[in-house]
Motif scaffolding. Structure first.
Motif, PDB file in Angstrom:
ATOM      1  N   GLN A  75       0.553  -1.409  -0.323  1.00  0.00           N
ATOM      2  CA  GLN A  75      -0.184  -0.248   0.114  1.00  0.00           C
ATOM      3  C   GLN A  75       1.226   1.216  -0.370  1.00  0.00           C
ATOM      4  OE1 GLN A  75      -0.696  -2.434   2.885  1.00  0.00           O
ATOM      5  NE2 GLN A  75      -1.660  -3.596   0.635  1.00  0.00           N
ATOM      6  N   LEU A  76       0.537   2.193  -0.941  1.00  0.00           N
ATOM      7  CA  LEU A  76       1.305   3.399  -1.117  1.00  0.00           C
ATOM      8  C   LEU A  76       0.117   4.719  -0.365  1.00  0.00           C
ATOM      9  CD1 LEU A  76       3.143   2.490  -3.907  1.00  0.00           C
ATOM     10  CD2 LEU A  76       3.689   2.237  -1.888  1.00  0.00           C
ATOM     11  N   VAL A  77       0.837   5.789  -0.187  1.00  0.00           N
ATOM     12  CA  VAL A  77       0.467   6.486   0.394  1.00  0.00           C
ATOM     13  C   VAL A  77       0.079   8.121   0.467  1.00  0.00           C
ATOM     14  CG1 VAL A  77      -1.743   8.079   2.153  1.00  0.00           C
ATOM     15  CG2 VAL A  77      -1.471   4.924   1.794  1.00  0.00           C
ATOM     16  N   GLU A  78       0.139   8.940  -0.395  1.00  0.00           N
ATOM     17  CA  GLU A  78       1.373  10.233  -0.794  1.00  0.00           C
ATOM     18  C   GLU A  78       0.660  10.946   0.414  1.00  0.00           C
ATOM     19  OE1 GLU A  78       0.327   7.954  -4.792  1.00  0.00           O
ATOM     20  OE2 GLU A  78      -0.366   8.403  -3.120  1.00  0.00           O
ATOM     21  N   SER A  79       1.250  12.471   0.083  1.00  0.00           N
ATOM     22  CA  SER A  79       1.235  13.484   0.739  1.00  0.00           C
ATOM     23  C   SER A  79       1.921  14.488   0.622  1.00  0.00           C
ATOM     24  CB  SER A  79       0.974  12.987   2.318  1.00  0.00           C
ATOM     25  OG  SER A  79       2.347  12.953   2.979  1.00  0.00           O
ATOM     26  N   GLY A  80       1.336  15.491   1.422  1.00  0.00           N
ATOM     27  CA  GLY A  80       2.411  16.835   0.928  1.00  0.00           C
ATOM     28  C   GLY A  80       2.139  17.774  -0.426  1.00  0.00           C
ATOM     29  N   GLY A  81       0.644  17.022  -0.979  1.00  0.00           N
ATOM     30  CA  GLY A  81       0.963  18.376  -2.535  1.00  0.00           C
ATOM     31  C   GLY A  81       0.023  19.477  -1.453  1.00  0.00           C
ATOM     32  N   GLY A  82      -0.546  20.611  -2.696  1.00  0.00           N
ATOM     33  CA  GLY A  82      -1.109  21.857  -1.998  1.00  0.00           C
ATOM     34  C   GLY A  82      -0.749  22.877  -2.786  1.00  0.00           C
ATOM     35  N   LEU A  83      -1.116  23.611  -2.858  1.00  0.00           N
ATOM     36  CA  LEU A  83      -1.144  24.990  -3.842  1.00  0.00           C
ATOM     37  C   LEU A  83      -0.218  26.705  -3.409  1.00  0.00           C
ATOM     38  CD1 LEU A  83      -2.699  26.875  -5.961  1.00  0.00           C
ATOM     39  CD2 LEU A  83      -4.025  28.029  -4.222  1.00  0.00           C
ATOM     40  N   VAL A  84       0.699  26.451  -4.470  1.00  0.00           N
ATOM     41  CA  VAL A  84       1.692  26.414  -4.450  1.00  0.00           C
ATOM     42  C   VAL A  84       2.059  28.399  -5.372  1.00  0.00           C
ATOM     43  CG1 VAL A  84       3.297  25.008  -3.095  1.00  0.00           C
ATOM     44  CG2 VAL A  84       3.668  25.592  -4.930  1.00  0.00           C
ATOM     45  N   GLN A  85       2.687  28.999  -5.408  1.00  0.00           N
ATOM     46  CA  GLN A  85       2.727  29.770  -6.403  1.00  0.00           C
ATOM     47  C   GLN A  85       4.158  29.226  -7.247  1.00  0.00           C
ATOM     48  OE1 GLN A  85       3.557  34.131  -4.949  1.00  0.00           O
ATOM     49  NE2 GLN A  85       1.280  34.631  -4.914  1.00  0.00           N
ATOM     50  N   ALA A  86       4.572  30.477  -8.259  1.00  0.00           N
ATOM     51  CA  ALA A  86       5.682  29.469  -8.689  1.00  0.00           C
ATOM     52  C   ALA A  86       6.460  30.480  -8.509  1.00  0.00           C
ATOM     53  CB  ALA A  86       5.546  30.372 -10.575  1.00  0.00           C
ATOM     54  N   GLY A  87       8.115  29.677  -8.754  1.00  0.00           N
ATOM     55  CA  GLY A  87       8.767  29.534  -7.447  1.00  0.00           C
ATOM     56  C   GLY A  87       9.152  28.996  -6.390  1.00  0.00           C
ATOM     57  N   ALA A  88       8.213  28.412  -5.627  1.00  0.00           N
ATOM     58  CA  ALA A  88       8.088  27.818  -4.287  1.00  0.00           C
ATOM     59  C   ALA A  88       8.218  26.727  -4.251  1.00  0.00           C
ATOM     60  CB  ALA A  88       6.758  27.877  -3.656  1.00  0.00           C
ATOM     61  N   SER A  89       8.387  26.446  -2.675  1.00  0.00           N
ATOM     62  CA  SER A  89       9.439  24.229  -3.084  1.00  0.00           C
ATOM     63  C   SER A  89       8.071  23.703  -2.470  1.00  0.00           C
ATOM     64  CB  SER A  89      10.359  24.290  -2.136  1.00  0.00           C
ATOM     65  OG  SER A  89      11.143  25.305  -2.692  1.00  0.00           O
ATOM     66  N   LEU A  90       7.797  22.458  -2.283  1.00  0.00           N
ATOM     67  CA  LEU A  90       7.222  21.437  -2.095  1.00  0.00           C
ATOM     68  C   LEU A  90       7.498  20.270  -1.537  1.00  0.00           C
ATOM     69  CD1 LEU A  90       3.100  21.751  -4.028  1.00  0.00           C
ATOM     70  CD2 LEU A  90       3.960  22.277  -0.860  1.00  0.00           C
ATOM     71  N   ARG A  91       7.496  19.523  -0.605  1.00  0.00           N
ATOM     72  CA  ARG A  91       7.492  18.300  -0.524  1.00  0.00           C
ATOM     73  C   ARG A  91       6.922  16.969  -0.113  1.00  0.00           C
ATOM     74  NH1 ARG A  91      10.875  19.218   3.937  1.00  0.00           N
ATOM     75  NH2 ARG A  91      12.922  19.321   2.919  1.00  0.00           N
ATOM     76  N   LEU A  92       6.818  16.375  -1.507  1.00  0.00           N
ATOM     77  CA  LEU A  92       5.662  15.053  -0.914  1.00  0.00           C
ATOM     78  C   LEU A  92       6.608  13.671  -0.696  1.00  0.00           C
ATOM     79  CD1 LEU A  92       4.460  15.150  -4.486  1.00  0.00           C
ATOM     80  CD2 LEU A  92       3.722  16.425  -2.613  1.00  0.00           C
ATOM     81  N   SER A  93       6.068  13.100   0.104  1.00  0.00           N
ATOM     82  CA  SER A  93       5.576  11.864   0.513  1.00  0.00           C
ATOM     83  C   SER A  93       5.574  10.678   0.049  1.00  0.00           C
ATOM     84  CB  SER A  93       6.097  11.927   2.395  1.00  0.00           C
ATOM     85  OG  SER A  93       6.464  13.586   2.963  1.00  0.00           O
ATOM     86  N   CYS A  94       5.809   9.665   0.336  1.00  0.00           N
ATOM     87  CA  CYS A  94       4.773   8.369  -0.333  1.00  0.00           C
ATOM     88  C   CYS A  94       5.416   7.532   0.790  1.00  0.00           C
ATOM     89  CB  CYS A  94       5.398   8.410  -1.499  1.00  0.00           C
ATOM     90  SG  CYS A  94       5.082   6.285  -1.716  1.00  0.00           S
ATOM     91  N   ALA A  95       4.464   7.456   1.566  1.00  0.00           N
ATOM     92  CA  ALA A  95       4.929   5.587   2.878  1.00  0.00           C
ATOM     93  C   ALA A  95       4.179   4.248   2.316  1.00  0.00           C
ATOM     94  CB  ALA A  95       3.807   6.271   3.524  1.00  0.00           C
ATOM     95  N   ALA A  96       4.717   3.656   1.921  1.00  0.00           N
ATOM     96  CA  ALA A  96       4.282   2.532   1.913  1.00  0.00           C
ATOM     97  C   ALA A  96       4.164   1.243   3.264  1.00  0.00           C
ATOM     98  CB  ALA A  96       6.254   1.655   1.412  1.00  0.00           C
ATOM     99  N   SER A  97       3.909   0.373   2.779  1.00  0.00           N
ATOM    100  CA  SER A  97       3.517  -0.954   3.438  1.00  0.00           C
ATOM    101  C   SER A  97       3.282  -1.621   3.109  1.00  0.00           C
ATOM    102  CB  SER A  97       1.760  -0.059   4.950  1.00  0.00           C
ATOM    103  OG  SER A  97       0.636  -0.009   4.281  1.00  0.00           O
TER     104      SER A  97
END
Length: 125
Positions: A3-25
């Motif tokens: 099972q894989l569960v992603e998280s960390g998405g969102g709405l940001v402005q151009a030039g910004a940063s995000l970190r996505l995570s994927c937890a595996a079980s």
């Protein structure tokens, strides 16, 4: 079964940063690899990055090389995608995928056996 569960998405402005995570079980494999794909509305799913669970080898799409970084934390069974200098064209649903037994990294979705539900990333200008 994995099972894989992603998280960390969102709405940001151009030039910004995000970190996505994927937890595996669930069951893991000695030659497992993990990857990130993305799919924008009306577009086909495209490869972003992949990492080998066993030896840490990494593969990036040319469109994100130098901006995105894929990494793993074996103790947490988690894969990350650090996204910097985000552009409007990075807007998509980002999916985590796992390959059971590959000894090499693949760019094609058909090589991966398990998928997460996706997390939305929206970049505005």
């Amino acid at each position: 079964q994995v099972q894989l569960v992603e998280s960390g998405g969102g709405l940001v402005q151009a030039g910004a940063s995000l970190r996505l995570s994927c937890a595996a079980s669930g069951r893991t494999f000695s030659r497992n690899s993990m990857a990130w794909f993305r799919q924008a509305p009306g577009k086909e799913r495209e490869f972003v990055a992949a990492i080998s669970w066993s030896d840490g080898k990494i593969l990036y799409a040319e469109s994100v090389k130098g901006r995105f970084t894929i990494s793993r934390d074996n103790g947490k069974n988690t894969v990350y995608l650090q996204m910097n200098s985000l552009k409007n064209e990075d807007t998509a649903v980002y999916y985590c995928a796992a390959d059971r037994d590959s000894v090499v990294l693949w760019r094609t979705a058909r090589e991966y056996d398990y998928w997460g539900q996706g997390t939305q990333v929206t970049v505005s200008s």
